[in-house]
Design an enzyme around this catalytic site. Structure first.
Site, PDB file in Angstrom:
ATOM      1  N   HIS A 437      13.315  14.356 -28.284  1.00 26.83           N
ATOM      2  CA  HIS A 437      13.172  13.116 -29.049  1.00 26.83           C
ATOM      3  C   HIS A 437      11.737  12.601 -29.046  1.00 26.83           C
ATOM      4  O   HIS A 437      11.186  12.248 -30.088  1.00 26.83           O
ATOM      5  CB  HIS A 437      14.115  12.041 -28.498  1.00 26.83           C
ATOM      6  N   CYS A 768     -20.386  39.941 -33.229  1.00 23.35           N
ATOM      7  CA  CYS A 768     -19.476  38.982 -32.605  1.00 23.35           C
ATOM      8  C   CYS A 768     -20.145  38.245 -31.449  1.00 23.35           C
ATOM      9  O   CYS A 768     -19.487  37.528 -30.708  1.00 23.35           O
ATOM     10  CB  CYS A 768     -18.214  39.683 -32.103  1.00 23.35           C
TER      11      CYS A 768
END
Length: 827
Positions: A437, A768
């Protein structure tokens, strides 16, 4: 009854009947009528229509407590009670909600309603058995809408048996239209209290009390990534998951590979599942929580075939509702497994109402500018940051003490907490997973929330203020004090694609879905070290030779981490494959270049059990690392686990966009040995499109680039290591740190040289390393050299892309045309 039916069977209704039977029932009817032929199991049942609700209010008789009625007519009395409603005043809201519910409880149903409901129940009993157990669910006419979920506003009653119990449950359902949270929710959403009516769904119970149940979304609930089904669940009835009482198991399944005979389960996370909800006693119509067994807590609730079947159903449901709506409609679905028949069922389905409404062209990121001491951590909900005074509440009875802007800290929430949840700057709960919830409501409200901290309410009570951070991946952190942060927004709608491919360096699988929304051409570097160090934590050889470990403490720690795995090697393969798969799926079908492990010996030794298997080196930076380990007898078995994990990602999960890269390959002969070693474990170059790249980070890689081109499919320049080895320095040394610079002419000459050689040999080449992320001028230099791709740190992608676009324009390089692969990635 005439033209006003009080009861309709699920087979008789569909989405068009929402005004008559509410959102929940309309959806159940739609699935029962349209999707059972496609294999989706939906338990039978019937809807008590809104006609029954209206006639109950208008024609129901008051048997007792007539002093409640101050005016003729129930509706007029309710209006009178709500006349001076103030939903911001908790006491005012509570008192008025209580009075309305007492009024409704005092009413007796019209005879016609009772007769029709009992007649339908008896028919259901003929199908399932005498006094069959049913779930009685509220279904409001303003519910499960694409823009407002109304989740948990009305009540559900489980294990209801017998005619009298059913009628009483129906009355309680009608009264629950006026719970405090429902009144507050409608007021804030602008819905008139009398324009919303209630239907009731009466559905055969699935005996998940003897098996398991849960919730699944056909979208990632945190990032909005649309290509996964996210499944959560626990043992027993499903109320505990929604209420956030337990931490459930979690599974991610990659949609695009579901229909192609793959098993794309890209993540499995074992929840603690401390308790389970079961029937209190057979036939009594009540439930209770009991402790889960040790075996249950250490086992997944579903096997892989069941996970795949649920995910397939999720896609079928999503496709159907999307066609009905005329646009993509991700779904929020409740499921259950019957422990008597071992069958899976779908109990509810509604449109997801938060991430599906997001503007996907605007990239919004929250960045923490300071760091503090971590006080608690759990699962992050959303991607925002919030800070404020800490307020720990032990129960919902204390919510009138809560002030706007505070951090709400409690064990768990339910719908009764909603009047104050919307005023919090952050929410922290001890219990619950990402479908509880607290998570659902905070997501809808756009409030950062950390659930499942275990001890948040205990620890945070000692601190005056805190910062709730959900912007650092799946782990949500609660920092001490109010920390500074900024919100960055970027409109991606008009950003063009340069000819040079812009890729990203991604190490953390938990951030992958969110990062995939940044404009990119894939992942140029996914480092296994991050997954091994943060997720697996154990040295691979300690798992291979678990029975030979000398340290009892290490054995015990490994046993705790690998609970549920008899074969410890499978633990490594599963965890590594899932980490890589999450990154690969986030960027599919774009390339994801995965670098095989490149720990140094001192780093490997720091893993659990590592010291028994690692030598002590004076200079690990240029020692026993990278390719030299893979074919060595002392590490071959560890490299085998890496290879088997990558094979699982590509062959079992279908993520063939994964390319593999070999680090620190010093000689051409080493390259041949490593490729041969990979072949032994089923990673065969060229098969199913497998490409194997190498890092270009040793000067010999540049000098012998022609020869390396005969072995590998491409190169990725590692500018950090290449710089230190060209300049002959230790990049970890503070004394000479000033000399370390990737822009040094000698380094740039090496970079330019290897780009030229790769191009000549028809091999792909990218970079990279850190340099283009740190220095825009270095990125410009790479473009001028004709590099194919530049892989950047995520936070530098936008600004570097804009710079590269400018350089390409100056050089007269045309923009890249959109390919079919680009279109598929963008979808």
């Amino acid at each position: 009854m005439g033209n006003k039916p009080y009861v309709l069977w699920f087979d008789e209704i569909g989405l068009s009947d929402l005004p008559l039977v509410g959102g929940k029932n309309a959806s159940l009817g739609e699935m029962r009528r349209e999707l059972t032929r496609l294999g989706v199991n939906v338990p039978n049942g019937f809807a008590v229509t809104v006609n029954a609700y209206h006639d109950f209010l208008d024609e129901g008789t008051v048997q007792e407590w007539q002093y409640i009625m101050k005016k003729p007519g129930v509706r007029e009395n309710i209006r009178d009670i709500l006349a001076d409603l103030d939903v911001e005043d908790v006491e005012n809201l509570s008192e008025r909600g209580s009075r309305i519910r007492r009024l409704i409880y005092s009413l007796e149903f019209p005879r016609g309603v009772v007769e029709e409901v009992i007649k339908a129940y008896r028919k259901l009993c003929k199908e399932y058995g005498e006094d069959t157990d049913v779930a009685v669910r509220s279904s409001a006419t303003a519910e499960d809408l694409p823009t407002a979920s109304f989740a948990g506003q009305q009540e559900t009653y489980l294990n209801i048996r017998g005619e009298y119990a059913l009628i009483q449950a129906c009355k309680r359902c009608f009264a629950s239209l006026f719970t405090n949270r429902a009144i507050s929710y409608r007021t804030h959403r602008g819905f008139d209290h009398f324009q919303v009516a209630l239907s009731i769904g009466v559905q055969k119970m699935v005996r998940s009390d003897k098996a398991c149940s849960g919730v699944m979304f056909t979208i990632d609930t945190e990032s909005g990534f649309p290509h996964v089904v996210y499944i959560t669940g626990s043992y027993g009835l499903g109320e505990n998951i929604v209420q956030g009482v337990i931490n459930p198991d979690e599974f991610y399944v990659f949609k695009p590979r579901l229909s192609q005979n793959y098993k794309p389960i890209i993540q499995k996370a074992l929840g603690t599942k401390e308790i389970k909800m079961v029937y209190a006693m057979e036939g009594e119509g009540s439930t209770k929580n009991i402790p889960s067994s040790l075996q249950e807590r250490s086992s997944f609730i579903l096997d892989e075939e069941e996970i795949i079947r649920l995910a397939q159903w999720g896609v079928i449901i999503e496709d159907h509702y999307s066609k009905k709506a005329g646009s993509y409609t991700p779904m929020d679905i409740e499921w259950a497994k019957d422990g008597m028949t071992q069958q899976l069922f779908i109990l509810q389905a509604r449109p997801e109402t938060v991430k599906s409404q997001r503007n996907m062209n605007v990239l919004e990121t929250y960045v923490l500018k300071d760091r503090g001491r971590v006080l608690a951590q759990g699962r992050s909900v959303g991607e925002k940051i919030g800070a404020g005074p800490v307020h720990v509440l032990s129960s919902v009875k204390e919510i009138d003490q809560f002030k706007k802007g505070e951090i709400l800290v409690t064990q768990m929430t339910d719908p009764d907490w909603e009047p104050v949840m919307k005023t919090a700057s952050g929410i922290v709960t001890d219990r619950g997973g990402r479908t509880c919830h607290a998570a659902i409501i905070s997501r809808e409200l756009g409030i950062p929330c950390v659930v499942g901290t275990c001890n948040g309410s205990e620890v945070l009570g000692d601190y005056r203020s805190a910062t709730v951070c959900c912007s650092e991946g799946e782990t949500g952190l609660v920092y001490e004090g109010i920390l500074d942060y900024e919100v960055k927004r970027f409109d991606m709608a008009h950003l063009e694609k340069p000819k040079t491919q812009i890729m990203m360096n991604v190490g953390d699988p938990d951030n992958a879905f969110h990062l995939s929304f940044i404009p990119n051409d894939g992942v140029g570097l996914a480092r296994l070290e991050f997954i091994i160090n943060n997720v697996i934590r154990i040295h691979p050889m300690a798992l291979v030779h678990f029975d030979s470990l000398r340290d009892d403490h290490v054995r015990k720690e490994i046993e705790q981490l690998t609970v549920g795995y008899e074969d410890k090697k499978v633990y490594f393969i599963d965890r590594l494959s899932q980490g890589v798969a999450k990154i690969a799926s986030a960027f599919y079908p774009r390339d994801v270049i995965v670098r095989m492990s490149d720990f140094k010996t001192n780093e490997y030794a720091n893993l659990i059990g590592g010291s028994q298997f690692e030598p002590v080196e004076d200079n690990p930076m240029i020692g026993y690392r990278g390719a030299s380990r893979y074919y060595d007898e002392e590490y071959q078995e560890g490299f085998e686990l890496e290879c088997l994990a990558m094979k699982k990602v590509r062959d079992e999960m279908g993520l063939t966009n994964v390319k593999l890269m070999i680090p620190f390959c010093r000689t051409v002969e080493e390259g041949r040995l490593v490729v041969a070693e990979m072949r032994k474990y089923g990673l065969i170059q060229g098969r199913n499109g497998l490409e194997i790249y190498m890092m270009c980070e040793v000067p010999s890689n540049v000098i012998m680039a022609d020869e390396f081109s005969e072995i590998f499919d491409g190169f990725s320049i590692g500018s950090n290591d290449l710089t230190q080895l060209v300049l002959g320095l230790d990049r970890d040394s503070e004394k000479i740190a000033r000399i370390f610079d990737e822009r040094d002419p000698a380094v740039k000459k090496m970079v330019q040289w290897v780009i030229e050689k790769a191009k000549k040999n028809g091999r792909k080449i990218g970079i990279c390393g850190q340099a283009p992320s740190d220095y825009p001028e270095f990125a410009e230099f790479l473009v001028r050299c004709g590099i194919d791709s530049i892989s950047l740190n995520p936070d530098t992608v936008i600004k570097t892309t804009e710079r590269i676009l400018q350089v390409e324009k100056e050089l007269g390089i045309p923009r890249r045309k959109e390919t079919e692969r680009d279109k598929l990635a963008a979808s």
